[in-house]
Enzyme design. Structure first.
Site, PDB file in Angstrom:
ATOM      1  N   ASP A 154     -22.796  23.090  -8.200  1.00  0.00           N
ATOM      2  CA  ASP A 154     -22.408  22.551  -6.865  1.00  0.00           C
ATOM      3  C   ASP A 154     -21.064  22.142  -7.097  1.00  0.00           C
ATOM      4  O   ASP A 154     -20.620  22.159  -8.161  1.00  0.00           O
ATOM      5  CB  ASP A 154     -23.312  21.449  -6.312  1.00  0.00           C
ATOM      6  N   TYR A 155     -20.374  21.821  -6.102  1.00  0.00           N
ATOM      7  CA  TYR A 155     -19.022  21.238  -6.134  1.00  0.00           C
ATOM      8  C   TYR A 155     -18.578  20.243  -7.058  1.00  0.00           C
ATOM      9  O   TYR A 155     -19.010  19.071  -6.879  1.00  0.00           O
ATOM     10  CB  TYR A 155     -18.681  20.966  -4.712  1.00  0.00           C
TER      11      TYR A 155
END
Ligand code: GLC
Length: 734
Positions: free
Chosen positions: A263-264
């Site tokens: 994820d980011y």
């Protein structure tokens, strides 16, 4: 390309190019109006790093992405095509019902069609992969991201996740109008402690495997090409550094052979977690755990060369990840056609076309949950007389989920526009009555809502006068759409105070109130229900909001939704879920008892339980009958009820099947959803509804963590929601 060709290409790449293929960067680096979907802290990327990034997220548009692809490929030493990814979680520009509302439809076939529409529009806009489905099980309405899930049940979530994968991908992601899908957030993100986003997740392996993992598995079995690791720690190990989770469970047990993306910024965040002393150590942890692509944290691009030089990471391991990235690009056909489906002509033809809008409207109608309908005030008719629509949602275009970013929010049909479009015979008035909030609010996306205290009295007076003159009032209230989604956990789950005050003031002058609730989560609605004759949850329906609401309010269609996530009386009851375990001191649902499980200040029940929802008619259920009283592994039995429409209008009932294992080597849930069927009947019509009961419905992780069923007494329930007691007993035999 053949595997050999891919591996041959890899052999020509420098280590830096390989690290570049494992880097995904935000489109903001190349395009000022790219979406911002994460922290912007890490933006110190160099021009060279920009040139060798293998993937870009959050930018879209056919013309824009064709130009970007040309630019990036020209700068790539081996001209490898870039793969463009975007969060398309409930529609691209034809924005439809948020995923929690889709869960409420109990209609996976519809969700598959919706995903197909989203893929067609997103592919035409030059996107190759979507960061969807989100298959996180959710049990705590304080968590803002429940809006992105399909609810609290593993079985329903699995059906929905698999349907989205099929809808996005079809049989071949290279085909026109298809996107690769990404199952997220692996794993257990929905179990964040007390609903606090990004916080710790502590789950027993048994609960993880029985409740949280099944939906990811269903989506992976449906063919998802990517899996995204979650921000959270799972039992004190961040998912992006959790080798057991990513190798033993995801790869070896689930058989996933696609690409794993973090994820980011999640790789770098392992430094914050305190499991890596610096970015390089975080990169080492992640690549060794099995994360192929580093989304927006630069740990790989800046650390892998050093790690290889120091012998901490093998180049062969990096090659494996590069292979999965290039394999994805090849499966998308990007080496032959780097633009894939990007087409300005198709954008014009497909985006917001009537066919797509019609499906968005159906999704809305089938997601609305009718919670109360005292005196059958709904559906409205001429007899409802004059109608005053009141509330901040009356003219609002902000009727879409906070994980969608319409280029023009005026494409959302407002309630007023929908009602005027339907043009009922009733005299209808529209007034806001209040603002969304009674203070200045800065939303997580940076949007500011300024409270205008000078306007407030006149707004209220106008609404009260409208209510006084009207025969019926429709209140249009709810959470502001930026109050749910990522980074939007709340300690309260109520509609904003100013809206509650408005409802009370209106109730003082007119009791004939129908209240619509826009929300991305279960809310505390007991007082709303006391002040209203009818209450209907509309979630955030998207582009066809006003048209769907008009049709349902005036009975052209009936609300089809059922509760996908329990609505408690109070937030103090969270986390809530129907498939709980029995206590040694069972609670009888009242307060006149002592020394039992539960609270002394709140009955241990849900205001609106999982599976609940009313229709515009009434249905009766016969007792459950079984085809046999013994079930063995190779001899399923059938459970049947006769369903009858005993009301005056046609209607559709969502008949639900639950099972219970009365005794086990470990305690078993009171109920588990194992089937449902939507049945449409005319008044007086009846139908026998039959479910097949199979041994695998009763498998669980026993005292020795073996996944098996155990012989013993069981029962099946068939009814309208998870509180049904309509059941029959049988014996499961070895
Ligand atoms: C966000 C979200 C994830 C999303 C990703 C890319 O932080 O957690 O769901 O897909 O970043 O935007």
């Amino acid at each position: 390309m053949t595997d050999a060709k891919i591996k041959e290409l890899i052999s020509t790449l420098s280590l830096e190019e390989k690290a570049g293929q494992l880097l995904q960067v935000s489109g903001l680096l190349y395009d000022d109006d790219a979406l911002v979907t994460g922290t912007m802290d890490y933006f110190k990327i160099t021009e060279d790093e920009k040139k060798i990034a293998g993937s870009v997220l959050s930018v879209s548009g056919a013309e824009k992405l064709k130009k970007l692809q040309d630019k990036l490929m020209s700068e790539q030493p081996h001209h490898i095509p870039n793969v463009f990814m975007l969060d398309i979680i409930n529609g691209y520009e034809t924005i439809y019902q948020v995923p929690l509302g889709q869960g409420a439809t109990f209609n996976p076939e519809l969700t598959e069609k919706l995903a197909e529409v989203a893929a067609k529009e997103g592919a035409a806009a030059g996107i190759h992969c979507t960061f969807s489905p989100m298959c996180d099980l959710v049990r705590d309405a304080r968590w803002g991201r429940v809006m992105e899930s399909t609810g609290e049940d593993p079985y329903l979530n699995g059906l929905m996740g698999a349907a989205m994968v099929r809808g996005y991908q079809g049989d071949d992601i290279k085909a026109k109008g298809r996107l690769a899908s990404c199952v997220k957030h692996f794993a257990g993100y929905g179990g964040a402690e007390a609903g606090r986003d990004y916080d710790t997740v502590e789950l027993s392996e048994r609960t993880l495997r029985e409740s949280y993992l099944p939906a990811y598995k269903e989506a992976i079995d449906a063919g998802a090409k990517l899996v995204m690791t979650s921000f959270n720690t799972l039992n004190q190990i961040p998912s992006s550094g959790n080798k057991w989770l990513l190798k033993d469970v995801l790869r070896n047990e689930m058989g996933f052979d696609g690409m794993v993306i973090s994820d980011y910024g999640a790789v770098k965040e392992m430094v914050n977690h305190g499991i890596a002393k610096d970015d390089t150590a975080a990169g080492e942890l992640a690549i060794n755990a099995g994360v192929d692509m580093d989304m927006m944290s630069f740990c790989y691009i800046r650390g892998l060369l050093e790690l290889v030089a120091e012998g901490k990471v093998s180049e062969e391991l990096i090659d494996e990840s590069v292979y999965r990235v290039l394999k994805l690009k090849d499966e998308l056909g990007l080496f032959e056609n780097p633009y894939k489906d990007a087409s300005e002509e198709d954008e014009k033809k497909l985006i917001l076309c009537d066919e797509h809008r019609a499906l968005a409207k159906q999704s809305a109608v089938e997601s609305f949950i009718l919670l109360e309908n005292k005196e059958n005030v709904l559906p409205l008719s001429e007899e409802s007389g004059s109608i005053a629509f009141i509330g901040p949602f009356v003219d609002s275009h902000k009727v879409y989920g906070s994980w969608t970013f319409p280029k023009d929010e005026k494409t959302m049909v407002t309630i007023r526009q929908g009602i005027e479009g339907l043009n009922p015979k009733n005299n209808c008035t529209f007034s806001q009555g209040c603002q969304f909030f009674t203070k200045n609010v800065k939303c997580k996306n940076g949007e500011r809502l300024e409270y205008d205290i000078l306007k407030a009295p006149a707004m209220l007076e106008e609404a009260i006068n409208a209510a006084k003159k009207a025969d019926t009032v429709v209140m249009c209230l709810g959470e502001y759409h930026q109050q749910t989604g990522e980074a939007a956990s709340r300690t309260e789950i109520r509609i904003p105070k100013g809206q509650m005050k408005l409802l009370k003031k209106i109730n003082e002058v007119n009791k004939n109130i129908i209240t619509l609730i826009f929300t991305g989560r279960p809310l505390e609605l007991e007082e709303v229900s006391e002040l209203s004759k009818a209450v209907m949850v509309t979630w955030y329906p998207g582009v066809e909001t006003g048209n769907a609401i008009a049709d349902v309010l005036f009975g052209k269609q009936e609300p089809g939704g059922r509760v996908p996530m329990s609505f408690p009386y109070t937030v103090g009851q969270e986390p809530c879920y129907y498939n709980r375990f029995r206590s040694g001191r069972p609670n009888n649902g009242t307060l006149d008892q002592g020394f039992v499980m539960g609270y002394i200040d709140q009955i241990d029940k849900m205001l609106y339980p999982f599976g609940y929802g009313k229709t515009y008619t009434e249905f009766s259920y016969s007792p459950v009958t079984l085809s046999a009283d013994k079930l063995t592994g190779n001899a399923p039995i059938k459970a049947s009820v006769t369903l009858k429409n005993v009301g005056e209008r046609p209607g559709t009932e969502t008949v639900q099947l639950y099972v219970q294992d009365l005794y086990g080597s470990v305690v078993r849930p009171k109920k588990q959803l194992k089937g449902f069927e939507k049945v449409t009947l005319n008044p007086g019509e009846e139908k026998v509804v039959t479910f097949e009961i199979t041994e695998d419905m009763f498998r669980f992780y026993d005292i020795n963590m073996n996944f098996t069923s155990e012989p013993g007494d069981c029962r099946v329930f068939v009814g309208p929601d998870s509180e049904t007691e309509n059941c029959a007993y049988f014996t499961l035999e070895a």
